[in-house]
Scaffold this motif. Structure first.
Motif, PDB file in Angstrom:
ATOM      1  N   VAL A   1       1.028  -1.250  -0.010  1.00 15.91           N
ATOM      2  CA  VAL A   1      -0.158   0.010  -0.124  1.00 15.91           C
ATOM      3  C   VAL A   1       0.838   1.136  -0.053  1.00 15.91           C
ATOM      4  CG1 VAL A   1      -1.737   1.209   1.481  1.00 15.91           C
ATOM      5  CG2 VAL A   1      -2.010  -1.203   1.103  1.00 15.91           C
ATOM      6  N   GLY A   2       1.846   1.381   1.008  1.00 17.22           N
ATOM      7  CA  GLY A   2       2.652   2.308   1.069  1.00 17.22           C
ATOM      8  C   GLY A   2       3.437   2.637  -0.240  1.00 17.22           C
ATOM      9  N   LEU A   3       4.292   1.705  -0.859  1.00 15.59           N
ATOM     10  CA  LEU A   3       4.984   1.541  -1.930  1.00 15.59           C
ATOM     11  C   LEU A   3       4.098   2.349  -3.138  1.00 15.59           C
ATOM     12  CD1 LEU A   3       7.609   1.256  -3.224  1.00 15.59           C
ATOM     13  CD2 LEU A   3       7.095  -1.132  -3.593  1.00 15.59           C
ATOM     14  N   ILE A   4       3.253   1.680  -3.459  1.00 13.59           N
ATOM     15  CA  ILE A   4       2.281   1.856  -4.606  1.00 13.59           C
ATOM     16  C   ILE A   4       1.768   3.374  -4.417  1.00 13.59           C
ATOM     17  CG2 ILE A   4       0.209   1.431  -5.930  1.00 13.59           C
ATOM     18  CD1 ILE A   4       2.400  -0.730  -6.385  1.00 13.59           C
ATOM     19  N   SER A   5       1.406   3.684  -3.248  1.00 15.57           N
ATOM     20  CA  SER A   5       0.805   4.906  -3.125  1.00 15.57           C
ATOM     21  C   SER A   5       2.083   6.160  -3.429  1.00 15.57           C
ATOM     22  CB  SER A   5       0.448   5.537  -1.852  1.00 15.57           C
ATOM     23  OG  SER A   5      -0.493   4.507  -1.380  1.00 15.57           O
ATOM     24  N   ALA A   6       3.168   6.096  -3.001  1.00 13.14           N
ATOM     25  CA  ALA A   6       4.352   6.625  -3.183  1.00 13.14           C
ATOM     26  C   ALA A   6       4.814   6.641  -4.482  1.00 13.14           C
ATOM     27  CB  ALA A   6       5.645   6.276  -2.348  1.00 13.14           C
TER      28      ALA A   6
END
Length: 247
Positions: free
Chosen positions: A43-48
């Protein structure tokens, strides 16, 4: 704000309904911390990546989004045994959406200040909105419908293996496209066609008829709501650039 919200929603949709395998979802539901952390990392990686986060503030906000996602998913696991599947699913997704709206409201410039904003085509946010809506309408709708119909799993039509799932994907995808194309009247023809094709199989069995009606109305309703939400997002971002082909 709208562009930031669009990419946050797309990141959530990809992480929850495309990049999350069935094994990962099952392990999360069983409380396996490793799989939960792997999902939250996604979630964090794709959002960034989608927002092109580069400043310490943007990266911190993305970490916060992932942390809140973890809290919501952990709460869902904790109450899962006491709440019906479809209610837990809807509450989970509503909480995620509320979080993303809040983030986009507090930090509306995340997309404009990211790495891609100055280089991406002007229609990129609109394309992201359509992609997110399509995934929510088809794939996420399939999960929601499966949870809704689970109590009546012993009732069903005998047919091709996985045929019902494919029919559901197609009908929700068609409804999504009809509404985005400004032709909602075509949904009536879709309902009529499905009614005619199903009539012979269910006309003499009340339980089966009700099963088909509930599933059909829920599937159509889900697709319509998602399509209307997508239209609202599209109205707030630069146009996609598809020419009007209507006469």
């Amino acid at each position: 704000m709208a562009e930031t919200l669009v990419f946050l929603i797309l990141a959530h949709v990809l992480a929850d309904f495309v990049l999350q395998s069935g094994r990962m979802a099952q392990a999360k539901a069983e409380g396996h911390a490793g799989w939960m952390l792997a999902h939250i990392g996604t979630v964090g990686l794709i959002s960034a990546l989608l927002l092109g986060a580069q400043s310490p503030l943007a990266l911190g906000v993305m970490a916060g989004v992932a942390a809140v996602h973890l809290g919501i998913d952990a709460a869902k696991v904790a109450i899962g045994a006491r709440v019906s599947g479809i209610m837990a699913f809807v509450a989970d997704q509503a909480a995620h959406l509320a979080t993303l709206v809040l983030v986009a409201t507090l930090w509306p410039g995340l997309w404009a200040q990211g790495l891609w904003a100055d280089h991406a085509p002007i229609w990129m946010p609109a394309a992201a909105a359509v992609l997110a809506g399509a995934i929510l309408s088809t794939r996420a709708g399939g999960f929601a419908l499966a949870l809704l119909m689970r109590p009546w799993g012993d009732v069903g039509l005998e047919g091709l293996p996985g045929g019902g799932r494919i029919i559901g994907l197609l009908e929700r995808g068609i409804i999504f496209l009809l509404i985005l194309a400004g032709e909602p009247g075509g949904i009536g023809f879709l309902i009529a066609a499905k009614s005619v094709l199903r009539f012979g199989a269910v006309k003499e069995e009340a339980r089966l008829s009700e099963y088909v009606i509930i599933g059909t109305l829920a599937s159509f309703g889900w697709a319509i709501l998602v399509a209307l939400g997508t239209v609202m997002l599209l109205s707030a971002v630069p146009p996609l650039g598809i020419p009007d082909l209507s006469p």
